[in-house]
Scaffold this active site. Sequence first.
Site, PDB file in Angstrom:
ATOM      1  N   TYR A  52       4.534 -15.041  -7.161  1.00 17.81           N
ATOM      2  CA  TYR A  52       4.556 -15.970  -6.041  1.00 17.81           C
ATOM      3  C   TYR A  52       4.531 -17.439  -6.436  1.00 17.81           C
ATOM      4  O   TYR A  52       4.616 -18.306  -5.570  1.00 17.81           O
ATOM      5  CB  TYR A  52       3.379 -15.672  -5.109  1.00 17.81           C
ATOM      6  CG  TYR A  52       3.365 -14.231  -4.654  1.00 17.81           C
ATOM      7  CD1 TYR A  52       4.392 -13.719  -3.882  1.00 17.81           C
ATOM      8  CD2 TYR A  52       2.343 -13.374  -5.018  1.00 17.81           C
ATOM      9  CE1 TYR A  52       4.397 -12.400  -3.480  1.00 17.81           C
ATOM     10  CE2 TYR A  52       2.333 -12.046  -4.617  1.00 17.81           C
ATOM     11  CZ  TYR A  52       3.367 -11.563  -3.848  1.00 17.81           C
ATOM     12  OH  TYR A  52       3.376 -10.255  -3.458  1.00 17.81           O
ATOM     13  N   HIS A  77      10.821 -13.827   2.188  1.00 13.31           N
ATOM     14  CA  HIS A  77       9.863 -13.439   1.151  1.00 13.31           C
ATOM     15  C   HIS A  77      10.055 -14.348  -0.052  1.00 13.31           C
ATOM     16  O   HIS A  77      11.189 -14.691  -0.397  1.00 13.31           O
ATOM     17  CB  HIS A  77      10.069 -11.985   0.715  1.00 13.31           C
ATOM     18  CG  HIS A  77       9.844 -11.011   1.820  1.00 13.31           C
ATOM     19  ND1 HIS A  77       8.591 -10.591   2.193  1.00 13.31           N
ATOM     20  CD2 HIS A  77      10.720 -10.386   2.651  1.00 13.31           C
ATOM     21  CE1 HIS A  77       8.697  -9.752   3.202  1.00 13.31           C
ATOM     22  NE2 HIS A  77       9.986  -9.613   3.504  1.00 13.31           N
TER      23      HIS A  77
END
Length: 150
Positions: free
Chosen positions: A22, A100
Amino acid sequence: MHILALHGINLNMLGQRDPAHYGTVTLADIDAAMQRLADELGVRLTCFQTNHEGQMCERIHQAHREGVDAVLINAGAWSHTSVAISDALAILRCPVVEVHLSNIHAREPFRHHSHIAHVARGQICGFGADSYLLALRAAAAFSPCARHPR
């Protein structure tokens, strides 16, 4: 034009959680970058994050009542588990863009299926924080209020 950005479970921990997938950018950084782009695009942006599935559904219901023009959503793990959020999104009459940070199709097999995909106009994943900016551009372009709908 009013666009709602929804951030799901654990996204408040961006910058601290699993930087290999991330990155180190925080949710505040992402929201600020989206707000700058929204200003450039001339759209109103509202951002919302929760770790509670029922609150996410309630915010989607509120978006329906408000008549938002587009929704972008990163539901986090709920993308792969929540029929409730999928059902709530199906109520909306505006475009939904699923977003995402990581490429969910290149990760663990359980992440390859999204309960949101079938109600979304499209899905953007794998471009880190830029995924959100791409999603915002898509939401603005495909909203019924877009100057030049595609």
